[in-house]
Motif scaffolding. Structure first.
Motif, short mmCIF file in Angstrom:
data_model
loop_
_atom_site.label_atom_id
_atom_site.label_comp_id
_atom_site.label_asym_id
_atom_site.label_seq_id
_atom_site.Cartn_x
_atom_site.Cartn_y
_atom_site.Cartn_z
N UNK A 60 0.78 -1.55 0.03
CA UNK A 60 0.25 0.05 0.03
C UNK A 60 0.55 1.22 -0.30
N UNK A 61 0.57 2.17 -0.80
CA UNK A 61 1.27 3.61 -0.93
C UNK A 61 0.67 4.82 -0.32
N UNK A 62 1.33 5.98 0.57
CA UNK A 62 0.50 6.71 1.54
C UNK A 62 1.43 7.87 0.84
N UNK A 63 1.07 8.85 1.33
CA UNK A 63 1.40 10.28 0.95
C UNK A 63 0.14 11.20 1.00
N UNK A 64 1.13 12.67 1.53
CA UNK A 64 -0.04 13.58 1.13
C UNK A 64 0.18 15.04 0.94
N UNK A 65 -0.25 15.99 1.28
CA UNK A 65 -0.49 17.00 -0.03
C UNK A 65 0.52 17.22 -0.68
N UNK A 66 2.08 17.46 -1.02
CA UNK A 66 2.48 16.99 -2.53
C UNK A 66 3.47 15.65 -2.16
N UNK A 67 3.01 14.57 -0.92
CA UNK A 67 2.95 13.89 -1.51
C UNK A 67 1.79 13.17 -2.53
N UNK A 68 1.03 13.22 -1.49
CA UNK A 68 -0.14 13.13 -1.87
C UNK A 68 -0.76 13.49 -3.73
#
Length: 725
Positions: free
Chosen positions: A565-573
């Motif tokens: 599973x991959x996860x990231x937020x904001x620019x990581x989104x």
């Protein structure tokens, strides 16, 4: 939109067309931008209902994970006191309370820098230390509000007045209020629409603050004099260039006030010597394109100087010395020369030593330079503060006292909880003051940490940090089996995603999963070149690096695509949206938090928050057709195609001013329209900002929701196989 939750919402397609650089761009879902429109609110609420219905089978697991996080956390707790002038300052938290309190006690012995040890089990209505003064009861301030955030607080230099900033909406526009700490009374002064907090002038009767323009760019610095209305505040500096922001601070020795004016690639500093009542603001060195620098007043060999942290001599920065006067770069004398193997990230000056923040080979380091009046240059021994673990993160903590002989620092690994140390420069002793307690018998020795290296498309080696329980990979017959793995990434703004500990993550690890960080280009882990190779016309490197890390985990037997599973937020989104388009077959699920997935639309609109200031990060597609084509080649929203996507959970907040909720809303609408995948989910917090909900219990519930979904995708939710949504 359907009235039944048994089918996902369907957003109306209302095509809008824009011609630019001879290219025609059709957008079916731009109408979702009007967050005040009842139909938009109804659509978001319908998406929330669908997400809740699609994940209803995880309700018990969500509650279990919440209880696990809560059960591992010492709810009634306090921080290690930090000394500032005549007081020790610390924070307290209380079981059942969301926010806690800020407190202080007087310093008993001015020669003793050992922080007092408060009672850890005292009741909320009892002082943790004799003479405790509660500065801010945050739960009382938050009462009656769905959202609450403390933007910052600052005590005047005579220790009598407190300024504090609060946001009760989530849009990061703060209101500053003032309290007389002797009487406990609130002053009538109130400052609105402030960015963050304030900086006190040493006269203790005035303070400085920043405000933003219509694009949410901090463009003005003001001086407020207590007892006067905000309408009469003095405008100290206005920066008209839309690429540049402003900010103000005070030096550790309290002598200088400094205004930083900066873009992503260029800075300049203005300073005011408050020791001279007739002094005016001075410009230290005018901005030059691509020259970045910062100032730190210091006293070396009896001479008052500015330390200049700058990139005039190389991309990984140098620390130079200049007089207390406007000085061009050609006259900055090197103190710590540029080294292409070491990224210098900053310097703090104290009466007896300097602390240099740096990183080498992907790891953070703290470097001590002892100031020695007998040495020719005024600098004596030069060394690193050493630690045993192979993969760790270290950084300076709160060190407000110029004359303090100790360095407060923070240390953590992916298995070792956040730890607070004092390093005594006089004795070179490192003293552990506190390690964040993890209840329930947690032992770091039960977990193993590794640094892996993936090979990117262009041959670059990309570091991966990974942690799991010891024995998690042991298969039948003694072999190493793949483990369900959560791979996290960011890759922008030269922000380094260094190894860190998380209590919530234990709910994954203890169920047999691994957690990994892909240190992709666009971040700063491997020096300035790592950042330069992951921005502007090199942005694709961030995405291909993440894909290379995922492939490395699969090819080396760490992971299996079905449970990766991959996860990231904001620019990581943005990273998540791009890899979803480019390599969907590698992932069993993707979590995108407040994701910047409609970046072409955003970067084409100079009136939106942050757009102009971020041209140096992403490029200006409105002005340059080559930039337009490049962003259009990877923008997640524009590149959705009819292919098999894994289940996706997009999480956003209605009041976010950094990445507007409309970006994930449009992205999910297009994904579902093109693929028909019912397990592309949108979850919108209707009263929160970029950081999500406020309050620790609310945040735990929020994280439990995401973790339950992740475990379900890994087949670890209790059913054995990856489940729905």
């Amino acid at each position: 939109m359907p009235d039944t939750p048994h089918q996902p919402p369907v957003a109306d397609r209302r095509p809008s067309t824009r011609e630019i650089h001879g290219r025609t761009r059709v957008d079916d879902y731009e109408w979702l931008r009007d967050k005040d429109a009842p139909e938009v609110v109804a659509y978001l609420e319908a998406e929330n209902a669908w997400t809740e219905q699609r994940t209803a089978h995880l309700a018990d697991l969500r509650q279990t994970i919440f209880e696990e996080i809560k059960g591992r956390t010492r709810e009634t707790d306090l921080s290690v006191p930090t000394r500032n002038r005549g007081y020790w300052y610390y924070g307290r938290s209380f079981a059942g309370k969301e926010y806690g309190a800020s407190c202080r006690v007087p310093v008993a012995d001015p020669d003793d820098w050992t922080p007092p040890r408060p009672a850890e089990d005292c009741a909320p209505d009892q002082p943790a230390l004799p003479g405790e003064q509660v500065l801010l009861d945050l739960d009382a301030l938050a009462e009656g509000h769905d959202f609450f955030s403390l933007g910052g607080s600052a005590v005047s230099l005579d220790d009598r007045l407190l300024a504090y900033a609060v946001d009760v909406v989530g849009d990061e526009r703060y209101t500053v209020r003032f309290t007389d700490l002797d009487s406990g009374e609130q002053l009538p002064d109130e400052l609105t629409d402030v960015l963050g907090g304030v900086t006190w002038h040493p006269d203790n009767t005035s303070c400085f603050y920043s405000t933003v323009d219509e694009t949410w760019r901090p463009d003005k610095v003001w001086r407020h004099r207590l007892g006067t209305p905000q309408s009469e505040d003095e405008l100290v500096l206005h920066e008209p260039d839309g690429r540049f922001w402003t900010g103000i601070g005070r030096s550790r020795d309290a002598r200088f006030l400094m205004i930083a004016v900066g873009s992503k690639t260029t800075t300049e500093y203005h300073y005011l010597d408050t020791a001279d009542p007739d002094a005016a603001w001075q410009l230290f060195a005018p901005r030059r394109e691509d020259l970045e620098y910062s100032l730190e007043p210091a006293r070396i060999a009896g001479e008052e100087v500015f330390l200049v942290h700058h990139n005039a001599t190389g991309p990984d920065f140098e620390i130079g010395v200049a007089p207390i006067a406007p000085t061009p770069p050609e006259q900055w004398r090197p103190l710590v020369p540029h080294d292409p193997e070491v990224r210098l990230e900053g310097v703090d000056a104290f009466a007896g030593h300097l602390v240099v923040h740096q990183r080498s080979r992907g790891l953070t380091q703290l470097r001590i330079l002892e100031l020695d009046a007998d040495a020719g240059a005024g600098v004596g021994d030069d060394y690193l503060v050493e630690f045993d673990e192979p993969v760790y993160t270290v950084g300076a903590g709160s060190n407000p006292g110029f004359d303090q002989p100790t360095v407060r620092l923070g240390y953590t690994t992916m298995a070792v909880p956040p730890s607070v140390y004092d390093y005594d420069v006089r004795t070179r002793e490192l003293t552990l003051l506190r390690r964040t307690p993890v209840l329930g018998g947690y032992d770091p020795a039960d977990y193993e940490e590794h640094r892996l290296w993936a090979t990117a498309e262009d041959g670059e080696r990309v570091p991966i940090s990974i942690v799991c329980r010891i024995g998690a990979r042991e298969g039948v017959g003694g072999g190493a089996d793949p483990v369900p793995t959560l791979l996290y990434g960011y890759g922008a703004y030269e922000a380094s995603m260094d190894p860190y500990f998380s209590v919530g993550r234990l709910s994954l690890l203890d169920r047999g999963a691994a957690f990994a960080i892909a240190h992709v280009r666009g971040g700063g882990e491997m020096g300035r070149r790592w950042y330069d190779q992951g921005k502007l016309m090199h942005k694709q490197n961030s995405f291909s690096d993440f894909v290379a890390c995922a492939r490395h985990l699969v090819e080396t037997g760490w992971a299996d695509p079905a449970t990766l599973v991959a996860e990231g937020g904001s620019a990581g989104g943005l990273l998540m949206g791009a890899v979803a388009n480019q390599a969907p077959e590698l992932f069993g699920g993707i979590v995108a938090q407040v994701p910047f997935v409609d970046n072409l639309t955003t970067m084409l609109d100079a009136t939106l928050p942050l757009t102009v200031t971020e041209y140096d990060e992403w490029g200006n597609p409105e002005a340059d057709p080559e930039v337009y084509d490049y962003i259009a080649s990877y923008a997640p929203y524009d590149n959705v195609v009819a292919q098999d996507y894994p289940p996706i959970l997009a999480e956003t907040s209605l009041n976010d001013t950094r990445v507007l909720y409309v970006e994930p809303a449009k992205w999910v609408a297009r994904l579902r329209a093109v693929t028909g995948n019912p397990d592309v989910l949108l979850r919108t917090e209707m009263s929160a900002g970029h950081g999500g909900v406020s309050g620790r219990y609310q945040a735990w519930h929020d994280r439990a929701f995401s973790l339950a979904w992740i475990l379900d995708r890994m087949g670890l939710a209790g059913g054995g196989e990856p489940g729905r949504g």
